[in-house]
Write a protein that holds these residues in place. Structure first.
Motif, mmCIF file in Angstrom:
data_model
loop_
_atom_site.group_PDB
_atom_site.id
_atom_site.type_symbol
_atom_site.label_atom_id
_atom_site.label_comp_id
_atom_site.label_asym_id
_atom_site.label_seq_id
_atom_site.Cartn_x
_atom_site.Cartn_y
_atom_site.Cartn_z
ATOM 1 N N GLY A 1 0.964 -1.143 0.137
ATOM 2 C CA GLY A 1 0.028 -0.169 -0.071
ATOM 3 C C GLY A 1 0.987 1.197 0.029
ATOM 4 O O GLY A 1 0.495 2.201 -0.693
ATOM 5 N N VAL A 2 1.923 1.053 0.841
ATOM 6 C CA VAL A 2 2.918 2.480 0.785
ATOM 7 C C VAL A 2 3.616 2.610 -0.381
ATOM 8 O O VAL A 2 3.627 3.696 -0.852
ATOM 9 N N GLU A 3 4.024 1.396 -0.992
ATOM 10 C CA GLU A 3 4.589 1.625 -2.487
ATOM 11 C C GLU A 3 3.596 2.238 -3.429
ATOM 12 O O GLU A 3 3.869 3.172 -4.171
ATOM 13 N N GLU A 4 2.270 1.611 -3.515
ATOM 14 C CA GLU A 4 1.335 2.160 -4.364
ATOM 15 C C GLU A 4 0.891 3.560 -4.409
ATOM 16 O O GLU A 4 0.775 4.125 -5.323
ATOM 17 N N MET A 5 0.717 3.828 -2.876
ATOM 18 C CA MET A 5 0.443 5.296 -2.821
ATOM 19 C C MET A 5 1.509 6.369 -3.418
ATOM 20 O O MET A 5 1.284 7.391 -3.857
ATOM 21 N N MET A 6 2.696 5.876 -3.171
ATOM 22 C CA MET A 6 3.653 6.802 -3.452
ATOM 23 C C MET A 6 3.781 6.762 -4.825
ATOM 24 O O MET A 6 4.094 8.129 -5.500
ATOM 25 N N SER A 7 4.008 5.782 -5.460
ATOM 26 C CA SER A 7 4.082 5.903 -6.950
ATOM 27 C C SER A 7 2.835 6.536 -7.696
ATOM 28 O O SER A 7 3.098 7.272 -8.578
ATOM 29 N N ARG A 8 1.671 6.260 -7.064
ATOM 30 C CA ARG A 8 0.686 7.020 -7.884
ATOM 31 C C ARG A 8 0.640 8.452 -7.587
ATOM 32 O O ARG A 8 0.394 9.224 -8.638
ATOM 33 N N THR A 9 0.948 9.036 -6.539
ATOM 34 C CA THR A 9 0.705 10.437 -6.035
ATOM 35 C C THR A 9 2.081 11.187 -6.463
ATOM 36 O O THR A 9 1.688 12.235 -6.926
ATOM 37 N N LEU A 10 2.923 10.686 -6.212
ATOM 38 C CA LEU A 10 4.516 11.470 -6.272
ATOM 39 C C LEU A 10 4.771 12.073 -7.633
ATOM 40 O O LEU A 10 5.263 13.165 -7.961
ATOM 41 N N VAL A 11 4.033 11.385 -8.605
ATOM 42 C CA VAL A 11 4.353 11.630 -9.886
ATOM 43 C C VAL A 11 3.949 12.988 -10.401
ATOM 44 O O VAL A 11 4.434 13.752 -11.131
ATOM 45 N N VAL A 12 2.547 13.413 -9.593
ATOM 46 C CA VAL A 12 2.207 14.777 -9.923
ATOM 47 C C VAL A 12 3.251 15.767 -9.322
ATOM 48 O O VAL A 12 3.281 16.779 -10.235
ATOM 49 N N TYR A 13 3.466 15.789 -8.149
ATOM 50 C CA TYR A 13 4.279 16.688 -7.494
ATOM 51 C C TYR A 13 5.490 17.020 -8.340
ATOM 52 O O TYR A 13 6.326 17.725 -8.444
ATOM 53 N N HIS A 14 5.961 15.607 -9.010
ATOM 54 C CA HIS A 14 7.409 15.780 -9.548
ATOM 55 C C HIS A 14 7.351 16.537 -10.704
ATOM 56 O O HIS A 14 8.199 17.393 -10.908
ATOM 57 N N LYS A 15 6.102 16.313 -11.604
ATOM 58 C CA LYS A 15 6.131 17.122 -12.347
ATOM 59 C C LYS A 15 5.763 18.613 -12.204
ATOM 60 O O LYS A 15 6.538 19.311 -12.893
ATOM 61 N N TYR A 16 5.167 18.797 -11.115
ATOM 62 C CA TYR A 16 5.255 20.509 -10.783
ATOM 63 C C TYR A 16 6.491 20.835 -10.537
ATOM 64 O O TYR A 16 6.864 22.053 -10.885
ATOM 65 N N ILE A 17 7.177 20.290 -9.619
ATOM 66 C CA ILE A 17 8.657 20.994 -9.374
ATOM 67 C C ILE A 17 9.650 20.863 -10.467
ATOM 68 O O ILE A 17 10.266 21.804 -10.518
ATOM 69 N N LYS A 18 9.597 19.857 -11.234
ATOM 70 C CA LYS A 18 10.254 19.928 -12.553
ATOM 71 C C LYS A 18 10.094 21.214 -13.479
ATOM 72 O O LYS A 18 10.878 21.782 -14.074
ATOM 73 N N ASN A 19 8.616 21.257 -13.699
ATOM 74 C CA ASN A 19 8.243 22.447 -14.314
ATOM 75 C C ASN A 19 8.730 23.689 -14.041
ATOM 76 O O ASN A 19 9.231 24.745 -14.718
ATOM 77 N N LEU A 20 8.666 23.779 -12.715
ATOM 78 C CA LEU A 20 9.163 25.097 -11.897
ATOM 79 C C LEU A 20 10.687 25.338 -12.003
ATOM 80 O O LEU A 20 10.826 26.376 -12.211
ATOM 81 N N ASN A 21 11.369 24.186 -12.011
ATOM 82 C CA ASN A 21 12.844 24.437 -12.345
ATOM 83 C C ASN A 21 13.059 24.799 -13.791
ATOM 84 O O ASN A 21 14.435 25.201 -13.846
ATOM 85 N N LYS A 22 12.294 24.210 -14.631
ATOM 86 C CA LYS A 22 12.696 24.588 -15.990
ATOM 87 C C LYS A 22 12.395 26.002 -16.424
ATOM 88 O O LYS A 22 13.204 26.556 -17.085
ATOM 89 N N SER A 23 11.507 26.706 -15.678
ATOM 90 C CA SER A 23 11.319 28.129 -16.133
ATOM 91 C C SER A 23 12.049 29.044 -15.433
ATOM 92 O O SER A 23 12.858 28.668 -14.414
#
Lengths: 233, 252, 204
Positions: free
Chosen positions: B230-252
């Motif tokens: 359950g821990v693995e599943e919730m982390m992989s499902r959710t963190l991808v969204v935040y990863h996108k946000y932070i990466k976009n932030l660092n690109k601009s």
């Protein structure tokens, strides 16, 4: 007739008129449920919660204290209104009294002892459904005065707590090598203490079925020591 | 004069009196204690958010209420694509409000997890924190263990590559097995693990304990298989969204 | 599919007896013969199927925060969840009473079979336990809640009938004295619980 016997006679009179707080009969109310009339092993009451909370000693102790508290209050309050309760709705009345008490305990814990209430969260509902409380209300408090009812409550919840603590002792010790969360056999992840010599925790002890088996062994030993309790078939 | 305890009138009036007394008593107690209980719940959430930041593990629940704004500089709601939602409340001088649906703090993840099946339409709250000049992103995650819900807060570093701290909790996992996820030894092994591989999201794996680990793996709980999954599943499902946000932030 | 899953899960994986020990008291009390076990098992299924949907409605339209908003927007802030225990218990106790009266009027034969068990059920932890779990699981529809009630009841029924059958068979077995009766029942339940562990995490 010597003076002494007169004094004894007089004493007997007093006893008849007013029972002392800790008469023999009242003491028995406390000691009986500890052994030959144990609520769990002999009366077979309150098993649901007893088995569900025994994985860790801490939870078992907290649950016993909660039951002690609710049972005393419920027994005394039902005993106080026992002459007013209409017979036809007495079960519902008892349920309402118990449920109200549990809600009060729950609300107070949530406000002032938040950590304890987190610990208890799953168990609070179990207190209402605990048959010990309903059983003692029905069997004792409905027909007795408040003081003996309070003693009966203390005795039964101690008997209940005793079994809980014994069962959880074995489950926690052999299931996770700890007691009250302290490591007794060393640290399993770092392979120290007994674990270094190849000892392993018995994971089965943490699962529900092992509580049943431990209680069965407890009953076995108890009845072995006191053969009068043995059932005929 | 004896009262007939078996008469209908007596039974009904007894029931009414009992209900009035019990109901009144309960309403009084519940309403009187409500503010304290609400504060406890809010402080616990604040404490969880703060505890997963590096060096903050010792902050107690009572302290958390007052020092929360020292660390959490901004709270935002993201959509599934990692963009800040239009209506999100950005003014952080505003007092935390559990009732305002535009405040990230009010997002009820458990409710969304249960009722919104399509994960693209769920809300993703994010807390942007500052510890001694260093920026951290705290992302809440929610999933299910063996018996009921498990959840956690994950602190990510400012580049969105590394986990800087975690806090996990659960509703009713088996004590001694699944319930161990809320212990320090489990939470601390996530520190320093990576979630990013050449700017692509790569999920943390929770493995069977005792095997050698790389930078994307941690030990699960022996005997707590479903909770670890359950821990693995919730982390992989959710963190991808935040990863996108932070990466976009660092690109601009 | 969701409904099938809920049913399987509540009947086998989260079995009331083997996973949560709910309703153990009456379980041990009536499991001496298959006939009584069957009667009480049916009664538990019946009461669970009736009370869980009622409690579901109460939970969602009276107790939950904002549940009263159908009365008007000024009620949308009311949170009566502290009354949960007492409301559920009241619903269960009065439903049992009602069911008892209705069954007595409509089908005396069924009443003869279930009658003596119905009062026992009001204090059976499995019923309140089921209601509390229903609340915790926050089902999306009343259909799911009903299926959950049915599944839990069936799980309880299976457990009690199985153990009664075993206990009937070992009536003449030479069990060590101190273990006779309750002790043996505990042991058997423990072993059955081990078998049911095999369903853990089972999902369709």
């Amino acid at each position: 007739m010597s003076e002494q016997t007169v004094a004894i006679e007089e004493k007997k009179k007093v006893v008849k008129e007013r029972e002392p707080l800790f008469s023999k009969k009242n003491k028995k109310l406390i000691t009986d449920p500890l052994d030959e009339n144990n609520p769990i092993t002999i009366q077979v009451l309150g098993i649901c919660s007893a088995l569900a909370v025994t994985v860790q000693m801490k939870a078992a102790v907290v649950m016993s204290v909660a039951v002690l508290f609710v049972l005393i209050l419920a027994n005394v309050s039902v005993s106080l209104i026992r002459n007013l309760i209409p017979n036809r709705i007495r079960i519902i009345v008892q349920l309402v009294v118990v449920a109200a008490l549990v809600i009060i305990v729950d609300q107070v814990l949530k406000a002032y002892l938040f950590d304890v209430s987190k610990e208890l969260s799953v168990f609070v509902g179990l207190i209402i459904t605990n048959c010990i409380i309903m059983g003692r209300l029905e069997a004792f408090a409905l027909g007795n005065k408040p003081w003996p009812s309070a003693l009966d409550a203390i005795g039964n919840s101690l008997g209940y707590g005793m079994v809980l603590v014994i069962v959880s002792f074995f489950k926690e010790l052999f299931g996770s090598g700890k007691l009250f969360g302290f490591e007794i056999f060393g640290n399993a992840t770092e392979q120290t203490g007994l674990y270094a010599m190849g000892y392993m925790d018995n994971g089965l002890m943490l699962l529900p079925p092992s509580s049943l088996i431990i209680v069965a062994v407890y009953i076995w030993i108890q009845k072995l020591r006191n053969p009068s309790l043995i059932e005929t078939h | 004069m004896a009262i007939n305890k078996d008469s209908n009138t007596y039974t009904i009036s007894f029931a009414i009196v009992l209900v009035v007394i019990v109901g009144g008593l309960l309403a009084m107690i519940a309403n009187g204690l409500k503010p304290i209980q609400d504060e406890n719940l809010m402080n616990e959430k604040k404490q969880n958010i703060l505890n997963c930041l590096p060096g903050n593990k010792a902050i107690s629940r009572d302290e958390a209420g007052s020092v929360f704004s020292d660390f959490v500089k901004q709270r935002v709601i993201l959509d599934y694509n990692g963009k800040i939602k239009d209506n999100t409340l950005l003014d952080n001088s505003v007092e935390l409000n559990n009732k305002n649906t535009n405040d990230a703090f009010s997002v009820d993840l458990l409710k969304e997890y249960k009722t919104i099946k399509d994960q693209e339409s769920r809300n993703y709250p994010l807390y942007i924190c500052d510890v001694k000049g260093q920026t951290y992103y705290v992302a809440p995650v929610m999933g299910k263990g063996l018996w009921a819900a498990v959840w956690g807060f994950i602190a990510l570093d400012d580049l969105g590559n590394k986990i800087s701290g975690t806090v996990f909790d659960h509703k009713s996992e088996t004590p001694g097995l699944g319930a161990e996820i809320s212990q320090d030894f489990f939470e601390d092994q996530f520190i320093g693990k990576l979630i990013s591989n050449n700017n692509d999201f790569k999920s943390i794996e929770v493995n069977k304990p005792g095997n050698p680990l790389n930078d994307y793996q941690v030990d699960g709980i022996s005997g707590g298989t479903f909770t670890s999954v359950g821990v693995e599943e919730m982390m992989s499902r959710t963190l991808v969204v935040y990863h996108k946000y932070i990466k976009n932030l660092n690109k601009s | 599919m969701d409904l099938v899953n809920i049913f399987i899960r509540s009947a086998f994986v989260d079995n009331m007896i083997f996973a949560f020990f709910f309703g153990m008291c009456s379980y041990l009390a009536v499991s001496k013969t298959v006939k009584t076990a069957f009667g009480l098992g049916m009664a538990v299924i019946f009461v669970l199927v009736v009370t869980i949907p009622i409690n579901y409605l109460i939970e969602n339209y009276v107790l939950k925060e904002g549940a009263l908003s159908w009365l008007g927007s000024e009620f949308s802030d009311v949170n009566l969840s502290y009354l949960t225990f007492i409301m559920f218990i009241a619903v269960i106790a009065s439903t049992v009473q009602l069911v008892e009266m209705i069954v007595e009027k409509i089908s005396p034969a069924l009443y003869g079979a279930l009658g003596i068990f119905l009062p026992l059920i009001a204090v059976n932890c499995a019923i309140l336990g089921g209601a509390l779990f229903m609340q915790e699981k926050q089902f999306a529809t009343i259909g799911q809640a009903t299926v959950y009630g049915l599944g839990s009841g069936v799980g309880w029924f299976i457990a009690v009938v199985l153990i009664a059958a075993i206990r009937e068979r070992i009536r003449y077995a030479n069990i060590p004295g101190p273990l006779r009766g309750v002790g043996m029942a505990f042991l058997i339940t423990g072993l059955m619980g081990l078998a049911f562990l095999g369903f853990m995490g089972f999902e369709i």
